[in-house]
Design a protein around this motif. Structure first.
Motif, PDB file in Angstrom:
ATOM      1  N   ILE A  20      52.186  55.856  67.913  1.00  0.00           N
ATOM      2  CA  ILE A  20      52.862  55.431  66.679  1.00  0.00           C
ATOM      3  C   ILE A  20      53.678  56.584  66.095  1.00  0.00           C
ATOM      4  O   ILE A  20      54.837  56.402  65.716  1.00  0.00           O
ATOM      5  CB  ILE A  20      51.832  54.921  65.651  1.00  0.00           C
ATOM      6  N   ASN A  21      53.085  57.768  66.018  1.00  0.00           N
ATOM      7  CA  ASN A  21      53.797  58.913  65.450  1.00  0.00           C
ATOM      8  C   ASN A  21      54.969  59.344  66.323  1.00  0.00           C
ATOM      9  O   ASN A  21      56.010  59.749  65.800  1.00  0.00           O
ATOM     10  CB  ASN A  21      52.830  60.076  65.221  1.00  0.00           C
ATOM     11  N   VAL A  25      58.760  59.451  65.026  1.00  0.00           N
ATOM     12  CA  VAL A  25      59.608  60.649  65.112  1.00  0.00           C
ATOM     13  C   VAL A  25      60.907  60.317  65.834  1.00  0.00           C
ATOM     14  O   VAL A  25      61.990  60.706  65.393  1.00  0.00           O
ATOM     15  CB  VAL A  25      58.860  61.805  65.813  1.00  0.00           C
ATOM     16  N   GLY A  26      60.814  59.583  66.936  1.00  0.00           N
ATOM     17  CA  GLY A  26      62.021  59.191  67.667  1.00  0.00           C
ATOM     18  C   GLY A  26      62.944  58.316  66.841  1.00  0.00           C
ATOM     19  O   GLY A  26      64.169  58.474  66.857  1.00  0.00           O
ATOM     20  N   ILE A  35      64.163  55.174  57.687  1.00  0.00           N
ATOM     21  CA  ILE A  35      63.517  54.509  56.550  1.00  0.00           C
ATOM     22  C   ILE A  35      62.121  54.039  56.945  1.00  0.00           C
ATOM     23  O   ILE A  35      61.144  54.258  56.223  1.00  0.00           O
ATOM     24  CB  ILE A  35      64.376  53.330  56.046  1.00  0.00           C
ATOM     25  N   PHE A  36      62.023  53.407  58.125  1.00  0.00           N
ATOM     26  CA  PHE A  36      60.716  52.934  58.590  1.00  0.00           C
ATOM     27  C   PHE A  36      59.788  54.094  58.922  1.00  0.00           C
ATOM     28  O   PHE A  36      58.592  54.035  58.653  1.00  0.00           O
ATOM     29  CB  PHE A  36      60.885  52.013  59.799  1.00  0.00           C
ATOM     30  N   TRP A  40      56.156  54.890  57.178  1.00  0.00           N
ATOM     31  CA  TRP A  40      54.909  55.087  57.923  1.00  0.00           C
ATOM     32  C   TRP A  40      54.224  56.385  57.505  1.00  0.00           C
ATOM     33  O   TRP A  40      53.028  56.401  57.240  1.00  0.00           O
ATOM     34  CB  TRP A  40      55.157  55.069  59.419  1.00  0.00           C
ATOM     35  N   PHE A  41      54.982  57.476  57.466  1.00  0.00           N
ATOM     36  CA  PHE A  41      54.379  58.761  57.125  1.00  0.00           C
ATOM     37  C   PHE A  41      53.864  58.791  55.692  1.00  0.00           C
ATOM     38  O   PHE A  41      52.803  59.345  55.416  1.00  0.00           O
ATOM     39  CB  PHE A  41      55.360  59.903  57.387  1.00  0.00           C
ATOM     40  N   ILE A  42      54.583  58.170  54.774  1.00  0.00           N
ATOM     41  CA  ILE A  42      54.126  58.107  53.381  1.00  0.00           C
ATOM     42  C   ILE A  42      52.845  57.270  53.292  1.00  0.00           C
ATOM     43  O   ILE A  42      51.886  57.659  52.616  1.00  0.00           O
ATOM     44  CB  ILE A  42      55.231  57.552  52.458  1.00  0.00           C
TER      45      ILE A  42
END
Length: 78
Positions: A20-21, A25-26, A35-36, A40-42
């Motif tokens: 997922i990460n 990143v990609g 934006i997506f 996710w990170f937030i």
């Protein structure tokens, strides 16, 4: 990506959160994908903070997914 690779190397496992990460990143290099990825990170770090405040340890969404589904691939020690 370096940190994801280092985590895979140190744990000898590829976990769902690594995938997922890596995708996030990609995708962050594209306009809409950024934006997506940011969302996710937030959400992941926000969940970690809330769990820490509630006394459940610093457990993010990625950790919860990893616990539920386990490693995708485990490297042999040989």
């Amino acid at each position: 990506m370096v940190f994801i690779g280092a985590d895979i190397y140190s744990s000898k496992q590829i976990k769902p959160s690594h995938i997922i990460n890596s995708v996030a990143v990609g995708a962050s290099f594209t306009g809409i994908g950024s934006i997506f990825s940011a969302a996710w990170f937030i959400a992941d770090f926000g969940t970690m903070g809330v769990n820490y405040i509630l006394g459940n340890g610093a457990k993010g969404l990625g950790d919860m997914i990893d616990e539920k589904y386990g490693p995708v691939y485990e490297f042999n020690e040989n």
